[in-house]
Design a protein around this motif. Structure first.
Motif, short mmCIF file in Angstrom:
data_model
loop_
_atom_site.label_atom_id
_atom_site.label_comp_id
_atom_site.label_asym_id
_atom_site.label_seq_id
_atom_site.Cartn_x
_atom_site.Cartn_y
_atom_site.Cartn_z
N TYR A 80 0.52 -1.21 -0.12
CA TYR A 80 -0.14 -0.34 -0.03
C TYR A 80 0.64 1.27 0.01
CZ TYR A 80 -3.49 -3.09 1.65
OH TYR A 80 -4.62 -4.11 1.31
N SER A 98 -4.52 12.64 5.86
CA SER A 98 -5.58 11.34 6.16
C SER A 98 -5.48 10.23 5.51
CB SER A 98 -7.26 12.17 5.39
OG SER A 98 -8.09 11.26 6.08
N GLY A 102 -4.87 6.02 7.48
CA GLY A 102 -5.78 5.47 6.28
C GLY A 102 -5.30 4.36 6.09
N LEU A 105 -2.82 2.79 9.41
CA LEU A 105 -4.00 2.32 10.39
C LEU A 105 -4.66 0.67 9.45
CD1 LEU A 105 -7.22 4.76 11.35
CD2 LEU A 105 -5.80 3.47 12.87
N ILE A 106 -4.57 0.28 8.02
CA ILE A 106 -4.38 -0.44 7.25
C ILE A 106 -3.43 -1.62 7.67
CG2 ILE A 106 -4.74 -1.91 5.19
CD1 ILE A 106 -6.73 0.67 4.45
N GLY A 109 -3.79 -3.11 11.29
CA GLY A 109 -4.99 -3.64 10.91
C GLY A 109 -4.14 -4.87 10.01
N LEU A 112 -1.60 -7.26 12.73
CA LEU A 112 -2.75 -8.10 14.18
C LEU A 112 -3.38 -8.45 13.49
CD1 LEU A 112 -4.79 -4.56 15.49
CD2 LEU A 112 -3.33 -6.34 16.98
N PRO B 74 -5.87 0.47 -1.45
CA PRO B 74 -5.85 0.27 -0.35
C PRO B 74 -7.49 -0.19 0.30
CG PRO B 74 -5.36 2.60 -0.42
CD PRO B 74 -5.43 2.34 -1.97
N SER B 77 -7.67 -3.89 1.33
CA SER B 77 -7.81 -4.42 2.45
C SER B 77 -9.39 -5.30 2.28
CB SER B 77 -6.65 -3.62 3.02
OG SER B 77 -7.71 -2.55 3.57
N ALA B 102 -8.24 -5.89 14.73
CA ALA B 102 -8.03 -6.27 13.26
C ALA B 102 -9.04 -5.40 11.81
CB ALA B 102 -7.61 -7.15 12.51
N PHE B 105 -9.04 -1.55 12.37
CA PHE B 105 -8.18 -0.73 11.93
C PHE B 105 -8.08 -0.76 10.88
CE2 PHE B 105 -4.29 0.26 14.85
CZ PHE B 105 -4.62 -0.62 15.45
N ILE B 106 -8.92 -2.09 10.00
CA ILE B 106 -8.99 -1.96 8.88
C ILE B 106 -9.76 -0.69 8.40
CG2 ILE B 106 -9.35 -3.16 6.79
CD1 ILE B 106 -7.70 -5.28 8.20
N ALA B 108 -11.67 1.45 10.02
CA ALA B 108 -11.27 2.62 10.07
C ALA B 108 -10.07 3.44 9.30
CB ALA B 108 -10.62 2.93 11.87
N GLY B 109 -9.39 2.80 8.78
CA GLY B 109 -8.20 2.42 8.21
C GLY B 109 -8.77 3.26 6.94
N VAL B 110 -10.02 2.69 6.17
CA VAL B 110 -10.63 2.82 4.83
C VAL B 110 -11.19 3.92 4.99
CG1 VAL B 110 -12.39 1.62 3.91
CG2 VAL B 110 -11.15 0.25 4.53
N PHE B 112 -11.19 6.56 6.98
CA PHE B 112 -9.73 7.56 7.21
C PHE B 112 -9.36 8.08 5.09
CE2 PHE B 112 -7.51 10.20 10.84
CZ PHE B 112 -8.53 8.86 11.02
N ILE B 113 -9.22 6.95 4.63
CA ILE B 113 -9.07 7.39 3.36
C ILE B 113 -9.43 7.04 2.29
CG2 ILE B 113 -8.35 5.42 1.50
CD1 ILE B 113 -6.28 4.18 2.59
N ARG B 115 -12.36 9.57 3.31
CA ARG B 115 -12.17 10.67 3.84
C ARG B 115 -11.34 11.69 2.72
NH1 ARG B 115 -16.21 10.64 7.93
NH2 ARG B 115 -18.07 10.18 6.70
#
Lengths: 117, 120
Positions: A80, A98, A102, A105-106, A109, A112, B74, B77, B102, B105-106, B108-110, B112-113, B115
């Motif tokens: 990524y 942002s 993101g 964060l991915i 994840g 984890l 992304p 994911s 996890a 997190f993913i 949340a990541g999506v 953020f991206i 946004r």
């Protein structure tokens, strides 16, 4: 044991370095694609991207067999980051806090998931 | 988030579903997997895996028409999330705390991206 992990990491890193440009080619292919999906088969970027993705699995699949998914999955998810960097350079896309947050964060994840596997 | 990005996300979710189904068939195919041509050609699960992943790839390309690569890619994911759920439902793989967090997190990541797109 350490040697195995290094081999696994090397394979996964190579896999992500091969797959990431594939994404760039897919984006280029999408830009040349009209309403007719079947025309995709006439776009050379589609084939280059597909070949790169298939090639990457030849590194990913054996690499992930070296176990230690808690390390290997996150390394694979660096794709990524590579894709974001390649997008800035080759596609003139813009990144911002942002989007980077993101991606982090991915990756978090994925770390984890690796720990939970 | 502008409408175009929303369409891109929707198509990517569909792509992820196909990629997840592909993972399912890959897992099945690994049971009879042998690295010789006759075996590979008769490995029906492998064939289905490649077909569904192929559809997933085409959907990814279509999705790329609706957004930047750095936003759309992304979203692949999301497949991680679907695979965790699918593995639990189909293969009875345990969803432990790591996987639950996890997924958070993913997701949340999506968020953020997406946004982070032009019209944020």
């Amino acid at each position: 044991m350490v040697k195995e992990i290094i081999i696994g990491m090397a394979l996964v890193i190579i896999g992500s370095l091969v797959a990431s440009p594939g994404a760039i080619f897919f984006k280029k292919a999408s830009q040349n694609l009209g309403k007719n999906i079947f025309k995709l088969l006439k776009i050379k970027e589609f084939y280059i991207g597909a070949i790169l993705f298939v090639l990457s699995t030849l590194f990913f699949v054996p690499g992930l067999k070296y176990g230690e998914l808690s390390i290997l999955y996150p390394v694979a998810s660096f794709s990524y980051i590579w894709v974001a960097l390649l997008s800035i350079h080759f596609l003139k896309e813009k990144m911002n806090i942002s989007k980077w947050a993101g991606i982090l964060l991915i990756i978090g994840g994925v770390v984890l998931i690796g720990l939970g596997s | 988030m502008d409408k175009k990005t929303k369409i891109g996300i929707a198509i990517m979710v569909l792509s992820s579903i196909f990629l997840t189904i592909g993972q399912y068939f890959f897992k099945l195919s690994s049971k009879t997997f042998q690295l010789n041509i006759p075996s590979l050609l008769t490995n029906y699960n492998l064939f289905f895996a490649l077909c569904t992943c192929g559809i997933g790839a085409v959907l990814l390309i279509i999705a790329l028409k609706f957004g930047d690569l750095s936003v759309i890619f992304p979203l692949v994911s999301i497949t991680y999330v679907f695979v965790i759920i699918m593995s639990y439902l189909v293969f009875n793989e345990i969803i432990n705390t790591f996987k639950i967090v996890a997924i958070a997190f993913i997701v949340a990541g999506v968020i953020f991206i997406t946004r982070g797109t032009k019209n944020g």
